[in-house]
Design an enzyme around this catalytic site. Structure first.
Site, PDB file in Angstrom:
ATOM      1  N   HIS A   1      -0.528 -12.831  46.630  1.00 26.24           N
ATOM      2  CA  HIS A   1       0.240 -13.257  47.807  1.00 26.24           C
ATOM      3  C   HIS A   1      -0.504 -14.405  48.483  1.00 26.24           C
ATOM      4  CE1 HIS A   1       1.072 -12.895  52.260  1.00 26.24           C
ATOM      5  NE2 HIS A   1       2.301 -12.997  51.788  1.00 26.24           N
TER       6      HIS A   1
ATOM      7  N   HIS B   1       0.101 -22.826  54.609  1.00 27.93           N
ATOM      8  CA  HIS B   1       0.712 -21.603  55.114  1.00 27.93           C
ATOM      9  C   HIS B   1       1.483 -21.871  56.392  1.00 27.93           C
ATOM     10  CE1 HIS B   1       0.470 -17.138  56.373  1.00 27.93           C
ATOM     11  NE2 HIS B   1       1.513 -17.362  55.610  1.00 27.93           N
TER      12      HIS B   1
END
Length: 620
Positions: A126, A171
């Site tokens: 992830h 991110h």
């Protein structure tokens, strides 16, 4: 000889010696050597045949037994020519305590790899590009390379515009520092098949315009070339097998049109304040891995000092720092299927057909709620992403639907939004429901990650583990496995913790105690189905680097196919927190019966050079 200073005057001396054979080792030797002083290769072969495990480990031919005898004599006595070709009790003890010659599980791929890809659990990362936490760490290609070398087969990249004409991996709306997409792609190419030859899947979370999608398609095509797998989803109702896809790279994301039509009326992750999935019979994770309010407020204070950043400015508009930080974390941790994509200029015409052509596994969540999302289309194969909490809701309400969905389609689970420190969750709920991709933050550590690493030690560590038959079976009336149903035990595992050694070679003399050798104890238990979860503990053995426990534990297993044996060593401290002395997790279905040398790993999953336990496994 080890010396420890006492009161700056006295010196305590302790001798570190090579461990003598424990009683279990002596009994096995006497039985198979038939009372003689030496064990022949033929007798060793008989022992190996009698104690061959179920998990594809260790041959039992005479040639293999002769090879092992020769190797033990070469290593222990440092001679190339042998006047004898048999083992003394000391040689036999050396063999049993060798993690290379006598491991607890096999190291070869032994499962059937010819079933469709959706029939396998897949080692999944992830936010694979992050070096640390989810809010302020760096983005880099190095964690991607490290994950692939550890056997991870699914990596995730978040794609964001960098100016008008470039693409970076980052991110989202955080303080993480971006990395160039090209650098990440080259890292994947260089490391994809270093550990395993089975396919690598790249999941893309895409925040790009059609123009930049076209650029990404060109970059991916130029980087990977013939390594790319193109899947014709229109004419194919079943996905190829891992064996057929060896050496291939697959792209998985939402088709461009579905990004534009993403449903903004998203489903919320109900239960964000529900039970803490970090807690189990072993207690909570170490404090540094748990998202606490105080830690969250520290991050908030840090962010509010950086007012030029969008996230900081947004948070300053609200009185409640805690609520707003949690809201932003939840947003950035959701997948596009959950939150809808708001990053496109919808006036832009649909383009990038070459981008859509790259997509081998189509992702997306249909409109109409959770049950509709789990509906199986007999003519299509797709990937659905759910948060760890939404999975629990789905399993509780629609357990059979989840099983049916995962028999054909791909289900990916990702961490909840408040895991900003890159902690992880218990993967067993996902495995019990057939979810193939349990996405984990690989850059951290903790018991949940140890479980993930343990599961994928199975099948030679190739990153693919075939799902048990009960998850794939369909009854005559269409009935499937019910993950919420309790069942009676199918198998009993006996585990005997015999002794340990090697800490004095991997740790400093005073690492555990300034004034004496360590006081070790072992925690051993099972992770798996709720009925199987348990933990036991040995006695503490004081003042010794080579503790001998000789304690046996019995575990009754209702779902042995998905059970993991958990082992942790700690050093007892009466006044402070006990010290960590090593850990491992092993798939029960792969355990080789008999006395085995079990290597231990540090907190991050790196194997110690010498530290190991001698354990005995028996199925009854």
């Amino acid at each position: 000889m080890g010396s420890y200073k006492m009161c700056l005057v006295f010196t305590r001396k302790f001798r570190v010696t090579e461990p003598d054979p424990v009683d279990d080792v002596r009994h096995v030797f006497q039985k198979y050597a038939e009372g003689e002083a030496h064990m022949t290769p033929e007798q060793l072969q008989k022992l190996m045949a009698d104690e061959t495990g179920t998990g594809g480990g260790g041959g039992s031919s005479l040639e293999e037994a002769e090879r092992i005898v020769d190797e033990v004599l070469r290593r222990k006595h440092h001679i190339a020519k042998f006047t004898r070709r048999n083992l003394t009790i000391e040689d036999f003890n050396y063999l049993l305590f060798s993690t290379e010659l006598n491991p607890p599980i096999g190291d070869k791929v032994h499962q059937n790899m010819d079933a469709p890809l959706s029939h396998y659990f897949i080692f999944t990362g992830h936010n694979s590009y992050l070096t640390g936490n989810q809010l302020s760490s760096n983005c880099s290609d190095l964690p991607i390379a490290d994950a692939l070398r550890r056997g991870v087969r699914v990596v995730e990249l978040d794609l964001w515009p960098r100016g008008n004409d470039d693409v970076c991996v980052n991110h989202g709306r955080t303080l993480t520092k971006p990395v160039k997409l090209g650098k990440c792609l080259e890292s994947i190419k260089a490391n994809a098949f270093a550990t395993s030859k089975y396919p690598v899947i790249i999941t893309l979370e895409d925040h790009l315009t059609p123009k930049l999608q076209s650029k990404v398609a060109k970059m991916i095509t130029q980087t990977f070339g013939d390594l790319l797998y193109y899947h014709d989803s229109e004419s194919s109702k079943e996905f190829p097998s891992p064996e057929e896809l060896k050496g291939k790279i697959l792209i998985s994301t939402k088709p461009p049109k579905e990004y534009l039509e993403a449903n903004d009326a998203k489903e919320k992750d109900n239960g964000e304040k529900g039970k803490d999935s970090d807690e189990d019979v072993w207690g909570k994770e170490p404090e540094e891995l748990i998202s606490t309010r105080s830690e969250l407020e520290k991050v908030c204070n840090f962010l509010t000092t950086t007012k030029h950043h969008t996230l900081s400015i947004q948070m300053l508009r609200f009185d409640s720092k805690w609520f707003q930080v949690a809201t932003n974390i939840s947003y950035i941790s959701q997948d596009d299927e959950d939150r809808g994509s708001r990053d496109f200029d919808v006036s832009c015409p649909l383009q990038a057909p070459e981008y859509k052509r790259l997509i081998a596994i189509h992702a997306g969540k249909p409109k109409g709620g959770l049950r509709m999302a789990l509906k199986v289309d007999p003519n299509k194969i797709r990937r659905l992403s759910l948060s760890e909490q939404l999975l629990e809701k789905a399993v509780a309400s629609y357990g059979a639907d989840v099983i049916r969905f995962t028999q054909k389609n791909f289900l990916r689970i990702y961490p909840k939004g408040t895991r900003f420190n890159s902690s992880n969750y218990k993967p067993q709920v996902g495995w019990m429901s057939g979810a193939q991709m349990i996405a984990f933050n690989m850059q951290g550590y903790g018991r949940a990650l140890w479980l993930m690493q343990g599961m994928f030690r199975a099948n030679g560590g190739c990153g693919y583990v075939k799902k048990p038959d009960f998850l794939m079976n369909v009854g005559p009336n269409g009935q499937v496995f019910d993950p919420n149903e309790n069942s009676s035990p199918k198998k009993t595992l006996k585990v005997k913790v015999l002794m340990g050694d090697g800490w004095h070679l991997d740790f400093k003399k005073t690492h555990f105690d300034l004034y004496s050798p360590p006081d070790f104890y072992v925690r051993v238990g099972i992770a798996g189905a709720p009925a199987d979860e348990t933990m036991e503990k040995t006695e503490v053995k004081y003042d010794t680097w080579t503790p001998i426990w000789n304690q046996e534990f019995t575990f009754k297993l209702t779902v042995p196919e998905l059970a993991l044996l958990r082992v942790e060593v700690h050093e007892y401290d009466a006044n402070e927190k006990d010290d960590f002395g090593g850990q491992t997790c092993l798939p029960v279905s792969e355990l080789r019966q008999g006395i085995r040398a079990v290597p231990l790993f540090n907190r991050k999953g790196v194997k110690y050079s010498c530290t190991r336990l001698l354990m005995r496994f028996d199925f009854v």
